[in-house]
Design a protein around this motif. Structure first.
Motif, short mmCIF file in Angstrom:
data_model
loop_
_atom_site.label_atom_id
_atom_site.label_comp_id
_atom_site.label_asym_id
_atom_site.label_seq_id
_atom_site.Cartn_x
_atom_site.Cartn_y
_atom_site.Cartn_z
N LEU A 113 0.41 -1.24 -0.29
CA LEU A 113 0.51 -0.59 -0.03
C LEU A 113 0.93 1.29 -0.12
CD1 LEU A 113 -2.65 1.56 0.18
CD2 LEU A 113 -2.34 1.44 2.82
N ASP A 114 0.46 2.02 -1.19
CA ASP A 114 0.83 3.27 -1.03
C ASP A 114 0.28 4.54 -0.79
OD1 ASP A 114 3.44 1.26 -2.46
OD2 ASP A 114 2.66 2.07 -4.14
N ILE A 115 1.14 5.66 0.02
CA ILE A 115 0.34 6.83 0.20
C ILE A 115 0.97 8.14 -0.68
CG2 ILE A 115 -1.40 7.88 1.91
CD1 ILE A 115 -1.17 5.32 3.41
N GLN A 116 -0.16 8.85 -0.98
CA GLN A 116 0.23 10.40 -1.15
C GLN A 116 -0.14 11.44 -0.77
OE1 GLN A 116 1.71 8.42 -5.69
NE2 GLN A 116 2.64 10.30 -5.32
N ASP A 117 0.24 12.11 -1.01
CA ASP A 117 -0.72 13.77 -0.82
C ASP A 117 -0.48 14.75 -0.81
OD1 ASP A 117 0.44 15.32 1.32
OD2 ASP A 117 -1.09 13.74 2.40
N GLU A 118 -1.23 16.11 -1.46
CA GLU A 118 -0.26 17.12 -1.73
C GLU A 118 0.59 17.70 -0.90
OE1 GLU A 118 -3.91 20.05 -3.66
OE2 GLU A 118 -4.29 18.58 -5.50
N MET A 119 0.34 17.33 0.34
CA MET A 119 1.28 17.96 1.65
C MET A 119 2.68 17.54 1.62
SD MET A 119 -1.47 18.15 4.65
CE MET A 119 -0.30 18.96 5.58
N GLY A 120 2.77 16.93 0.97
CA GLY A 120 4.83 16.01 0.29
C GLY A 120 4.21 14.50 1.06
#
Length: 290
Positions: free
Chosen positions: A87-94
């Motif tokens: 599971l990989d997680i990424q967002d606009e907060m870096g």
């Protein structure tokens, strides 16, 4: 002469020997009692039952969450080994996390050829994505099979309220077992904050979501096909609030008084009209006979 408080009695009593019972009056009185009983039971049912009122407003309802949303994911990949699933997680907060393992487990399926991934994790309240892929594997497989079945995808606290028919697990039951094994899947989610307030004033915070999806074959810069299951999310500024309410007791009493008084008044008018018409008819008949 002593003062007689009985002068204030507006409900003066008529002696019984001055009243005249009739069959019509008895019939109307019985119907009147049954009608009052029916309306009373209807109002009592409405008073005991709780009413669910919903409203929309623009705000972040759960300001004490620290800007986080809890996510629960349960997905089966019957043709991909557990060593390859991540599971990989990424967002606009870096945030960019590859191979998230906290509060998650992998259950082998089909004698180890498949895998069921169950995990609970948090995401920031900003647009982003989390995806199930082979990106965290030490060695990439030649042809990973991303056919899958989603059992659960839910955000926030679980609401077990029968009256609320919301899309809290909109992807639950999604079946992609017959899709192209090498295809990537994009699930585009619009998350809607939801608040439930019960009669005691306690608030529960959850999230509904709408979903659109597409399926495509993605190639890496080396020309290899590296499929993944993407969940791309964005938050709606609109919050849905459900509030439990019960009818105030004074309104219940007012309604009962109106039912009893109104029914007796109307029944009395009907009985008086029938009695007057009956007496007039009798006089007409007597006049004809004479």
């Amino acid at each position: 002469m002593p003062f007689d408080v009985r002068r204030f009695d507006i409900y003066r009593k008529v002696p019984k020997d001055l009243t005249q019972p009739t069959y019509t009056g008895a019939f109307i009185s019985i119907l009147c009692c049954f009608f009052i009983l029916f309306l009373f039971l209807s109002e009592l049912t409405g008073f005991i039952a709780t009413e669910l009122v919903n409203e929309l407003y623009v705000d972040d309802p759960d300001k004490d969450s620290g800007g986080k949303i809890e996510v629960s994911l349960n997905i089966s990949l019957p043709h991909l080994h557990c060593d390859l699933v991540g599971l990989d997680i990424q967002d606009e907060m870096g945030r960019h996390e590859v191979g998230h393992i906290d509060n998650s487990m992998k259950i082998p399926l089909n004698q180890g050829d498949g895998c069921r991934f169950e995990g609970e994790f948090s995401i920031n309240k900003v647009p982003g994505n989390f995806h199930v892929s082979t990106h965290s594997a030490t060695a990439q497989p030649q042809s990973p099979d991303m056919t899958h079945n989603i059992h659960k995808l839910a955000f926030g606290e679980k609401l077990q309220v029968r009256k609320v028919q919301g899309a809290f697990n909109a992807l639950g039951g999604a079946d992609k077992l017959s899709s192209n094994p090498l295809a990537s899947h994009d699930y585009i989610l619009k998350i809607v904050p939801t608040v439930y307030e019960d009669l005691s004033g306690r608030h529960r915070f959850s999230y509904q979501y709408t979903v659109a999806n597409k399926e495509y074959v993605a190639y890496s810069h080396t020309g290899r096909i590296i499929p993944a299951i993407w969940f791309r999310y964005d938050l709606s500024p609109i919050t849905v609030k459900y509030t439990e309410r019960r009818q105030p007791f004074y309104r219940f009493i007012t309604t009962i008084c109106a039912i009893v008084g109104g029914t007796f008044t109307v029944a009395g008018i009907i009985d008086s009209c029938i009695f007057t018409a009956s007496e007039a008819w009798k006089k007409i008949q007597i006049g004809k006979m004479s």
